[in-house]
Each structure stands twice: as C-alpha cells, then as structure tokens.
Scaffold this motif. Structure first.
Motif, mmCIF file in Angstrom:
data_model
loop_
_atom_site.group_PDB
_atom_site.id
_atom_site.type_symbol
_atom_site.label_atom_id
_atom_site.label_comp_id
_atom_site.label_asym_id
_atom_site.label_seq_id
_atom_site.Cartn_x
_atom_site.Cartn_y
_atom_site.Cartn_z
ATOM 1 N N ASN A 1 44.007 40.181 62.507
ATOM 2 C CA ASN A 1 44.067 41.325 61.584
ATOM 3 C C ASN A 1 45.071 41.148 60.442
ATOM 4 N N GLY A 2 45.533 39.934 60.223
ATOM 5 C CA GLY A 2 46.472 39.691 59.137
ATOM 6 C C GLY A 2 45.762 39.589 57.792
ATOM 7 N N LYS A 3 46.339 40.203 56.772
ATOM 8 C CA LYS A 3 45.735 40.108 55.431
ATOM 9 C C LYS A 3 46.043 38.741 54.838
ATOM 10 N N PHE A 4 44.987 38.021 54.410
ATOM 11 C CA PHE A 4 45.209 36.692 53.849
ATOM 12 C C PHE A 4 44.657 36.541 52.439
ATOM 13 N N HIS A 5 44.060 37.605 51.913
ATOM 14 C CA HIS A 5 43.611 37.543 50.518
ATOM 15 C C HIS A 5 43.676 38.940 49.923
ATOM 16 N N CYS B 1 42.467 38.737 39.137
ATOM 17 C CA CYS B 1 43.621 37.901 39.444
ATOM 18 C C CYS B 1 43.894 37.932 40.940
ATOM 19 N N VAL B 2 44.430 36.839 41.441
ATOM 20 C CA VAL B 2 44.897 36.777 42.826
ATOM 21 C C VAL B 2 46.374 36.394 42.801
ATOM 22 N N PRO B 3 47.160 36.856 43.793
ATOM 23 C CA PRO B 3 48.607 36.622 43.761
ATOM 24 C C PRO B 3 48.994 35.205 44.184
ATOM 25 N N ARG B 4 48.390 34.239 43.496
ATOM 26 C CA ARG B 4 48.748 32.835 43.655
ATOM 27 C C ARG B 4 49.037 32.214 42.276
#
Length: 200
Positions: free
Chosen positions: A96-100, A120-123
């Motif tokens: 259940n961890g958020k990965f995107h 945008c993505v936070p990368r």
C-alpha cells in the motif's frame, strides 16, 4: 465552487464544468479508482534488487485519478483551450505504499480537435504529449515536449512518451503507456497499464 491554489496564486472556478466546452473530456470529470484486478508497472530495477540493476521490475498497483474542470486560455491570440486538471496517485498492492504521484492537465483544442496531456512527476521530469480528440486518444510526444533536470538527462533520461487512453465505455477508463528511457547505459521501455471505474 472549487478553490484551487497554484504557485501562490488563488483562482476561483465557478461552475466551469457547465460553462466551458470540454468536448469528449467532460465525461472524465470526477474520481476514478482501479478495478479489482489492478494495474501493472514495469520499470527498470534498482541496484541490489532481485532482478538486478536495470532488469524489468514488475509491480502490481492500484490508483486514484481525479479530474477537475478548471479554466480556459487563449494562446498567441489564436488557439483556444479548455483545461481539466488531474491528480494521479499510485500505490503498490503488496504494501500500500505510494510509489508514483502525477499532476497535470488535459487541454482540449476544439478548433483543431486535439487534446494535450501536460504533466509533471516529482523526479524532475515534465512531459507534453498530444493526440486527436475523442473518447479514445493516442498521445505522442517529441523531444521538444520533454523537460528534465540535468541529473535525469545524465542518469535516467526520458527520450519519448506515448499513451493510449480509452473511455468509450460509460464510467470505465483504460490506459496503457510507455515512457522510453535511457538508464544504466541502455534503453528501457517503462510501461504502465490499468483499468479504472468512475466512483463519483
């Protein structure tokens, strides 16, 4: 009435979904959640992983996407756009961890019958892609539609992006997408696919 705050600027949007023409995108407005089977992400594995650095890491996931009508805009006195903002949050099924996390806009150009997907993505990566308007859209991008940090250019550069989104069936959304990367000194096709249902 929806109150939105972007970069310190407050914009009040009143009844945008009824006063603006979003074309086929109107049926997306609302909240969508992954169906029971979930989605699949295939990305380049990290160093020390079971499949080894750069191998195909397969991650089953579930997600929530919310589309919100926001505003319209005129570009260069000629192009008229209406915008739907979206928030996409993706979670691993195993823990259940958020990965995107993704934030963006679908922009409708009625005159030219085009839709833009700008996100945008936070990368340190942002993408602009475009496709023919409809309830099934094939988005593509070019090098001009990719912005990324120097670290990403040097270490994990995005070289292309394409996406198919299909919402022809009432209250059901399917998408598949490929982000072409150059990472660990070789190309990798990072893919995602999922089916969601409208919940509100």
């Amino acid at each position: 009435m929806t109150l939105l705050v972007f970069f310190g600027l407050t914009s009040t949007i009143t009844n945008a979904s009824t006063t603006l023409d979003f074309g086929p995108l109107k049926s997306l407005i609302g909240t969508w959640k992954t169906v029971q089977s979930g989605g699949i992400d295939v990305s380049p594995a990290q160093k020390g992983s079971k499949v080894g650095q750069g191998g195909p890491a397969v991650e089953p996931f579930y997600e929530v996407i919310t589309f919100i009508p926001v505003a319209d805009a005129i570009n260069a006195s000629d192009q008229y756009l209406t915008a739907i903002y979206y928030e996409q949050e993706v979670f691993r099924k195993r823990d259940n961890g958020k990965f995107h996390d993704q934030r963006g806009y679908f922009l409708y150009d009625k005159k030219n019958q085009l839709v833009y997907n700008s996100f945008c993505v936070p990368r340190g990566v942002c993408i602009v892609s475009e496709g023919k308007a409809g309830s099934k859209i094939d988005f593509t991008t070019s090098s001009e539609g990719i912005a990324q940090s120097k670290f990403m250019v040097d270490s994990a550069s995005t070289t292309g992006f394409n996406m198919m989104i299909d919402f022809t069936e009432k209250d059901k959304l399917h998408y598949s997408q490929t982000t072409n990367l150059k990472i660990y000194g070789k190309p990798f096709a990072h893919s995602d696919s999922s089916t969601l249902e409208k919940v509100q």
